[in-house]
Scaffold this active site. Structure first.
Site, PDB file in Angstrom:
ATOM      1  N   ASP A  71       0.807  -1.227   0.000  1.00 56.41           N
ATOM      2  CA  ASP A  71       0.000   0.000   0.000  1.00 56.41           C
ATOM      3  C   ASP A  71       0.837   1.272   0.000  1.00 56.41           C
ATOM      4  O   ASP A  71       0.356   2.340  -0.330  1.00 56.41           O
ATOM      5  CB  ASP A  71      -0.938   0.000   1.224  1.00 56.41           C
ATOM      6  CG  ASP A  71      -1.949  -1.109   1.117  1.00 56.41           C
ATOM      7  OD1 ASP A  71      -2.461  -1.321   0.003  1.00 56.41           O
ATOM      8  OD2 ASP A  71      -2.210  -1.780   2.126  1.00 56.41           O
ATOM      9  N   ARG A 141     -10.093   4.211   0.249  1.00 57.69           N
ATOM     10  CA  ARG A 141      -8.694   4.595   0.476  1.00 57.69           C
ATOM     11  C   ARG A 141      -8.091   5.428  -0.668  1.00 57.69           C
ATOM     12  O   ARG A 141      -7.099   6.119  -0.469  1.00 57.69           O
ATOM     13  CB  ARG A 141      -7.839   3.341   0.644  1.00 57.69           C
ATOM     14  CG  ARG A 141      -8.257   2.434   1.795  1.00 57.69           C
ATOM     15  CD  ARG A 141      -7.837   2.998   3.126  1.00 57.69           C
ATOM     16  NE  ARG A 141      -8.277   2.158   4.231  1.00 57.69           N
ATOM     17  CZ  ARG A 141      -7.535   1.209   4.769  1.00 57.69           C
ATOM     18  NH1 ARG A 141      -6.325   0.975   4.314  1.00 57.69           N
ATOM     19  NH2 ARG A 141      -8.011   0.499   5.774  1.00 57.69           N
ATOM     20  N   HIS A 170      -9.944  -3.065  -1.192  1.00 61.17           N
ATOM     21  CA  HIS A 170      -9.168  -2.583  -2.339  1.00 61.17           C
ATOM     22  C   HIS A 170      -9.583  -3.325  -3.610  1.00 61.17           C
ATOM     23  O   HIS A 170     -10.133  -4.427  -3.541  1.00 61.17           O
ATOM     24  CB  HIS A 170      -7.676  -2.893  -2.134  1.00 61.17           C
ATOM     25  CG  HIS A 170      -7.008  -2.115  -1.057  1.00 61.17           C
ATOM     26  ND1 HIS A 170      -6.268  -2.703  -0.058  1.00 61.17           N
ATOM     27  CD2 HIS A 170      -6.917  -0.772  -0.837  1.00 61.17           C
ATOM     28  CE1 HIS A 170      -5.766  -1.773   0.735  1.00 61.17           C
ATOM     29  NE2 HIS A 170      -6.154  -0.598   0.297  1.00 61.17           N
ATOM     30  N   CYS A 267      -0.299  -7.970  -0.698  1.00 63.76           N
ATOM     31  CA  CYS A 267      -0.002  -6.783   0.114  1.00 63.76           C
ATOM     32  C   CYS A 267       1.263  -6.903   0.950  1.00 63.76           C
ATOM     33  O   CYS A 267       1.753  -5.901   1.462  1.00 63.76           O
ATOM     34  CB  CYS A 267      -1.187  -6.392   0.975  1.00 63.76           C
ATOM     35  SG  CYS A 267      -1.602  -7.570   2.195  1.00 63.76           S
TER      36      CYS A 267
HETATM   37  C1  CIR Z   1      -5.424  -1.933   6.331  1.00 61.55           C
HETATM   38  O1  CIR Z   1      -6.629  -1.908   6.597  1.00 61.55           O
HETATM   39  O2  CIR Z   1      -4.877  -0.977   5.795  1.00 61.55           O
HETATM   40  C2  CIR Z   1      -4.623  -3.163   6.702  1.00 61.55           C
HETATM   41  N1  CIR Z   1      -5.102  -3.722   7.901  1.00 61.55           N
HETATM   42  C3  CIR Z   1      -4.693  -4.199   5.601  1.00 61.55           C
HETATM   43  C4  CIR Z   1      -4.081  -3.707   4.330  1.00 61.55           C
HETATM   44  C5  CIR Z   1      -4.092  -4.730   3.260  1.00 61.55           C
HETATM   45  N2  CIR Z   1      -3.530  -4.189   2.080  1.00 61.55           N
HETATM   46  C6  CIR Z   1      -3.663  -4.711   0.869  1.00 61.55           C
HETATM   47  O3  CIR Z   1      -4.350  -5.689   0.697  1.00 61.55           O
HETATM   48  N3  CIR Z   1      -3.063  -4.111  -0.132  1.00 61.55           N
END
Ligand code: CIR
Length: 278
Positions: A71, A141, A170, A267
């Site tokens: 991210d 987001r 996402h 991720c």
């Molecule tokens: C979030 O909510 O930002 C984190 N707990 C999980 C992020 C997961 N990111 C992704 O799948 N790219």
């Protein structure tokens, strides 16, 4: 040329703070931390089996979600776009990476939106690079300003926004590349409506693998190998669909503990191909 060739992966250790402070959507199950670390170790071993060297950045307890490095940046070719993430608690994950590893160790050209004085946001989990174009989820987001910055940063590719259903975190929670021109998509009602937008709006055609569970659709295609979730995680039906659809090599790995805090396979790494440092 294949866009799915990589020689390095940036990964980041899991901080202890993830257990109680990670951002979550719905799931409130406790994370078995020992198990999470073991699964994460196995994940890195699978990356190595695909021919990718993990470069591990130290955890930062201030950032409970910092293991989800996807991210924090979007890397295509030798350019790394540092994102201003959608969730305020996650902003700063990249800035505070020790040694500025993307620039100094991995020799990438950095484009940084973190200090821009506007309200544009983007999470890398919304950016699906298909090898030919970039589909970007317009989500809780990622906003239109963030998508424009992706288009400005990667002008060689068409950039198209795909609305992300409010129940989905996402774009890549329901669709990822499982091979050259092969896209896997999830089967929830939300995923189906997003899939419809992908089919209508994408500039190129793909072979689609339609799966029942959304989480089955998140995989990594690395150096000709598909890394996907295990049968125990995704169930017999999706597992068999993947096995029968993918003719090339496959490897399986399980990140079920991190899944409790909305983590997935894509991720936990930033895949990089930089021949200058091979
Ligand atoms: C979030 O909510 O930002 C984190 N707990 C999980 C992020 C997961 N990111 C992704 O799948 N790219």
């Amino acid at each position: 040329m294949s866009w799915f060739k990589y020689n390095y992966a940036l990964v980041r250790q899991i901080p202890n703070s993830l257990e109680t402070e990670a951002v979550r959507m719905n799931n409130s199950e406790a994370v078995d931390f020992k198990q999470a670390r073991q699964e994460y170790q196995n994940y890195k071993t699978v990356l190595e089996k695909c021919g990718v060297k993990p470069v591990e950045v130290e955890k930062d307890e201030q950032f409970p979600d910092c293991v989800f490095v996807e991210d924090a940046a979007v890397v295509i070719g030798d350019k790394a776009f540092m994102t201003r993430q959608g969730h305020p608690s996650r902003r700063g994950e990249v800035i505070l990476m020790p040694d500025n590893v993307l620039k100094n160790k991995l020799d990438l050209n950095i484009v940084d939106m973190c200090n821009d004085k506007d309200d544009s946001t983007i999470d890398g989990g919304d950016v699906l690079f298909t090898g030919k174009e970039i589909l970007v989820g317009l989500s809780k987001r990622t906003n239109a300003g963030g998508i424009k910055k992706i288009a400005d940063t990667f002008p060689d590719y068409p950039v198209t926004s795909i609305p992300v259903h409010s129940s989905v975190l996402h774009l890549k929670s329901i669709a990822t590349m499982f091979g050259e021109d092969i896209m896997a998509v999830g089967g929830s009602l939300a995923a189906k409506s997003m899939f419809q937008s992908i089919k209508e709006k994408a500039k190129f055609k793909y072979q689609y693998i339609e799966l029942m569970n959304d989480q089955s659709s998140n995989g990594l295609f690395i150096n000709g190998i598909l890394v996907h979730k295990t049968q125990a995680e995704i169930g017999d039906r999706d597992y068999q669909t993947i096995v029968s659809s993918i003719k090339g090599k496959r490897l399986e790995t399980c990140l079920k503990e991190l899944y409790k805090v909305d983590g997935c396979l894509t991720c936990c790494s930033l895949l990089i191909n930089n021949e200058k440092i091979s």
